[in-house]
Motif scaffolding. Structure first.
Motif, PDB file in Angstrom:
ATOM      1  N   ASP A  92       0.853  -1.206   0.000  1.00 50.51           N
ATOM      2  CA  ASP A  92       0.000   0.000   0.000  1.00 50.51           C
ATOM      3  C   ASP A  92       0.884   1.250   0.000  1.00 50.51           C
ATOM      4  N   SER A  93       1.746   1.345   1.030  1.00 51.49           N
ATOM      5  CA  SER A  93       2.664   2.481   1.090  1.00 51.49           C
ATOM      6  C   SER A  93       3.856   2.068   1.945  1.00 51.49           C
ATOM      7  N   THR A  94       5.056   2.350   1.477  1.00 50.72           N
ATOM      8  CA  THR A  94       6.249   1.949   2.247  1.00 50.72           C
ATOM      9  C   THR A  94       6.297   2.711   3.577  1.00 50.72           C
ATOM     10  N   ASN A  95       5.813   3.955   3.586  1.00 51.01           N
ATOM     11  CA  ASN A  95       5.779   4.700   4.853  1.00 51.01           C
ATOM     12  C   ASN A  95       4.791   4.069   5.834  1.00 51.01           C
ATOM     13  N   ARG A 121       1.517   7.841  -0.521  1.00 52.17           N
ATOM     14  CA  ARG A 121       1.025   9.091   0.086  1.00 52.17           C
ATOM     15  C   ARG A 121       2.019  10.230  -0.081  1.00 52.17           C
ATOM     16  N   GLY A 122       1.485  11.404  -0.374  1.00 46.54           N
ATOM     17  CA  GLY A 122       2.298  12.610  -0.408  1.00 46.54           C
ATOM     18  C   GLY A 122       1.939  13.500   0.775  1.00 46.54           C
ATOM     19  N   ARG A 123       2.513  14.665   0.830  1.00 47.57           N
ATOM     20  CA  ARG A 123       2.178  15.596   1.918  1.00 47.57           C
ATOM     21  C   ARG A 123       0.748  16.107   1.719  1.00 47.57           C
ATOM     22  N   HIS A 124       0.168  16.594   2.806  1.00 49.54           N
ATOM     23  CA  HIS A 124      -1.182  17.165   2.778  1.00 49.54           C
ATOM     24  C   HIS A 124      -2.209  16.200   2.185  1.00 49.54           C
ATOM     25  N   LYS A 127      -2.083  12.110  -3.080  1.00 52.69           N
ATOM     26  CA  LYS A 127      -1.681  10.776  -3.556  1.00 52.69           C
ATOM     27  C   LYS A 127      -0.295  10.861  -4.165  1.00 52.69           C
ATOM     28  N   TRP A 128       0.499   9.807  -4.020  1.00 54.70           N
ATOM     29  CA  TRP A 128       1.789   9.788  -4.721  1.00 54.70           C
ATOM     30  C   TRP A 128       1.703   8.739  -5.823  1.00 54.70           C
ATOM     31  N   TYR A 129       1.762   9.195  -7.042  1.00 53.42           N
ATOM     32  CA  TYR A 129       1.628   8.329  -8.208  1.00 53.42           C
ATOM     33  C   TYR A 129       2.779   7.317  -8.207  1.00 53.42           C
ATOM     34  N   LEU A 138      10.797   4.633  -1.519  1.00 56.38           N
ATOM     35  CA  LEU A 138      11.715   4.137  -0.488  1.00 56.38           C
ATOM     36  C   LEU A 138      11.379   4.790   0.852  1.00 56.38           C
ATOM     37  N   SER A 139      11.373   4.000   1.907  1.00 56.72           N
ATOM     38  CA  SER A 139      11.225   4.578   3.241  1.00 56.72           C
ATOM     39  C   SER A 139      12.340   4.059   4.136  1.00 56.72           C
ATOM     40  N   LEU A 140      12.840   4.977   4.944  1.00 54.75           N
ATOM     41  CA  LEU A 140      13.916   4.648   5.882  1.00 54.75           C
ATOM     42  C   LEU A 140      13.404   4.915   7.296  1.00 54.75           C
ATOM     43  N   PRO A 180       9.403  22.905   1.969  1.00 54.32           N
ATOM     44  CA  PRO A 180      10.483  22.291   2.724  1.00 54.32           C
ATOM     45  C   PRO A 180      11.045  21.003   2.106  1.00 54.32           C
ATOM     46  N   ASN A 181      10.386  20.433   1.101  1.00 57.02           N
ATOM     47  CA  ASN A 181      10.770  19.040   0.795  1.00 57.02           C
ATOM     48  C   ASN A 181      10.626  18.612  -0.659  1.00 57.02           C
ATOM     49  N   ASP A 182      10.518  19.551  -1.573  1.00 54.16           N
ATOM     50  CA  ASP A 182      10.327  19.146  -2.967  1.00 54.16           C
ATOM     51  C   ASP A 182      11.586  19.390  -3.776  1.00 54.16           C
ATOM     52  N   ALA A 191      11.006  14.887  -7.393  1.00 55.70           N
ATOM     53  CA  ALA A 191      11.035  14.051  -6.178  1.00 55.70           C
ATOM     54  C   ALA A 191      10.337  14.768  -5.031  1.00 55.70           C
ATOM     55  N   GLY A 192       9.833  13.955  -4.097  1.00 58.63           N
ATOM     56  CA  GLY A 192       9.181  14.512  -2.907  1.00 58.63           C
ATOM     57  C   GLY A 192       9.549  13.685  -1.683  1.00 58.63           C
ATOM     58  N   VAL A 193       9.360  14.280  -0.534  1.00 60.24           N
ATOM     59  CA  VAL A 193       9.740  13.630   0.728  1.00 60.24           C
ATOM     60  C   VAL A 193       8.567  13.708   1.701  1.00 60.24           C
ATOM     61  N   LEU A 194       8.265  12.592   2.325  1.00 61.78           N
ATOM     62  CA  LEU A 194       7.219  12.588   3.354  1.00 61.78           C
ATOM     63  C   LEU A 194       7.815  12.032   4.638  1.00 61.78           C
ATOM     64  N   GLY A 210      10.262   9.057   3.959  1.00 67.05           N
ATOM     65  CA  GLY A 210       9.772   8.487   2.694  1.00 67.05           C
ATOM     66  C   GLY A 210      10.253   9.320   1.521  1.00 67.05           C
ATOM     67  N   ILE A 211      10.831   8.627   0.547  1.00 63.11           N
ATOM     68  CA  ILE A 211      11.337   9.325  -0.644  1.00 63.11           C
ATOM     69  C   ILE A 211      10.650   8.764  -1.886  1.00 63.11           C
ATOM     70  N   GLY A 212      10.116   9.642  -2.669  1.00 66.17           N
ATOM     71  CA  GLY A 212       9.584   9.248  -3.980  1.00 66.17           C
ATOM     72  C   GLY A 212      10.410   9.970  -5.029  1.00 66.17           C
ATOM     73  N   LEU A 213      11.088   9.196  -5.882  1.00 65.73           N
ATOM     74  CA  LEU A 213      11.924   9.814  -6.925  1.00 65.73           C
ATOM     75  C   LEU A 213      11.504   9.226  -8.272  1.00 65.73           C
TER      76      LEU A 213
HETATM   77  C1  BTN Z   1       5.295  14.794  -1.456  1.00 59.27           C
HETATM   78  O1  BTN Z   1       5.956  15.364  -2.324  1.00 59.27           O
HETATM   79  O2  BTN Z   1       4.160  15.169  -1.181  1.00 59.27           O
HETATM   80  C2  BTN Z   1       5.912  13.628  -0.728  1.00 59.27           C
HETATM   81  C3  BTN Z   1       5.875  12.353  -1.523  1.00 59.27           C
HETATM   82  C4  BTN Z   1       6.532  11.179  -0.812  1.00 59.27           C
HETATM   83  C5  BTN Z   1       6.308   9.866  -1.550  1.00 59.27           C
HETATM   84  C6  BTN Z   1       7.049   8.738  -0.913  1.00 59.27           C
HETATM   85  S1  BTN Z   1       7.118   7.299  -1.938  1.00 59.27           S
HETATM   86  C7  BTN Z   1       7.761   6.360  -0.616  1.00 59.27           C
HETATM   87  C8  BTN Z   1       7.006   6.793   0.624  1.00 59.27           C
HETATM   88  N1  BTN Z   1       5.768   6.070   0.772  1.00 59.27           N
HETATM   89  C9  BTN Z   1       4.693   6.851   0.636  1.00 59.27           C
HETATM   90  O3  BTN Z   1       3.523   6.475   0.708  1.00 59.27           O
HETATM   91  N2  BTN Z   1       5.092   8.118   0.432  1.00 59.27           N
HETATM   92  C10 BTN Z   1       6.520   8.234   0.415  1.00 59.27           C
END
Ligand code: BTN
Length: 321
Positions: A92-95, A121-124, A127-129, A138-140, A180-182, A191-194, A210-213
């Motif tokens: 579903d989501s690595t985060n 998932r993205g911020r706010h 959805k993260w495509y 990737l999530s750490l 702060p994170n795009d 790329a985006g960071v959650l 969480g990193i989406g690249l």
């Molecule tokens: C954003 O720009 O709004 C943040 C996007 C973050 C997407 C990554 S993909 C890996 C991790 N799992 C998720 O569901 N979201 C983050």
């Protein structure tokens, strides 16, 4: 992604022609079913040609995510440090997954990667495509003493780490950071960071980064037309396994530096890429709308905005519209 489609991709991975009959035999499905699967892969974004009497051929270099390949690219230090590196075909989501594992302290630092996310998932609450086998999701899971962190700074450090990695690819254009994170490339988001975190007994905090690249994605839906990918920029497919290793190296090295030196160490670097430095901005901060000129970030990573009423105001949360 269905198991059979993954198996089909594994057959096509050699970039040779394979007839529908041969594939059907291997996958134990009809030729019509093979054709259907090929179409699904094409719709996902894979470049597959179909030539009568020869069959199907994948026209791009492709590698599945591989734990072994990622580990091989890591430094000895990091290989020893990371307790668990898991790869999912579909999640579903690595985060979300790592949020469920947050109290499993023995396995921190821990990494979760997936070929596809069904609820990325993205911020706010956006959805993260996350299409199959194209990009990096990737999530750490990281743990650090709570007195050493300001939660709003982790996304900045992570976005900077992504910039440092893609900088090594010599992209023909400008890489920019939107507080702060795009991460942007020539005006389009790449790329985006959650970041999500929990505090624990006032001593430690568990952080999920969480990193989406966007890596090899060719098609973007209308929804994300203002986005780009490394493939779109470089016109070639990149190896996601080595990129993942590089991202982990940079992120963890920068987190460690941050824990010792604070954000001040990264302030100058941030300004080098800051998309809005010296420009007019409109910041939405909860219910407030702030208009002014961005003066970049302060030594704590807060956005500094000069407004008419007040010389400078600092913000640690919000979204630049
Ligand atoms: C954003 O720009 O709004 C943040 C996007 C973050 C997407 C990554 S993909 C890996 C991790 N799992 C998720 O569901 N979201 C983050």
């Amino acid at each position: 992604m269905q198991k059979k489609s993954r198996e089909l991709l594994a057959i096509l991975q050699d970039n040779e022609f394979h007839s529908g009959e041969e594939i059907g035999r291997q996958l134990k499905v009809t030729r019509a079913a093979v054709w259907k699967m090929i179409q699904t892969l094409q719709q996902t974004g894979f470049l597959i040609t179909a030539i009568s009497r020869r069959g199907y051929r994948l026209e791009q270099s492709f590698e599945f995510l591989s734990q072994q390949k990622i580990l091989e690219c890591l430094s000895d230090n990091l290989r020893k440090q990371i307790k668990l590196l898991e790869i999912f075909d579909v999640i579903d989501s690595t985060n979300t997954y790592l949020l469920q594992q947050i109290h499993n302290y023995a396995t921190i630092p821990r990494v979760c990667i997936a070929e596809m996310q069904t609820e990325g998932r993205g911020r706010h609450n956006r959805k993260w495509y996350s299409p199959y086998a194209q990009n990096i999701y990737l999530s750490l899971l990281w743990r650090l003493p709570s007195h050493q962190i300001s939660s709003h700074v982790i996304p900045l450090i992570t976005a900077l780490s992504i910039v440092e990695v893609i900088e090594t690819l010599n992209l023909p254009g400008i890489i920019q950071l939107k507080w702060p994170n795009d991460v942007y490339f020539s005006g389009k988001k790449i790329a985006g960071v959650l970041v999500e975190m929990t505090m624990e007994s006032n001593s430690h905090a568990q952080v999920i980064i969480g990193i989406g690249l966007n890596v090899n994605m060719r098609n973007t839906t209308d929804e994300i037309n203002s986005w780009t990918s490394l493939y779109k920029i470089l016109k070639k497919d990149l190896n996601r396994n080595s990129l993942i290793a590089a991202l982990l190296e940079r992120c963890i090295a920068n987190l460690e530096v941050y824990q010792v030196k604070g954000f001040g160490y990264f302030q100058k670097k941030w300004h080098r890429y800051d998309l809005f430095l010296g420009k007019k901005v409109q910041l939405q901060c909860h219910d407030l709308m702030i208009n002014g000129i961005s003066h970049g970030v302060d030594h704590e990573g807060r956005l500094v905005i000069g407004t008419r009423k007040k010389k400078n105001s600092m913000f640690s949360v919000g979204e630049i519209l």
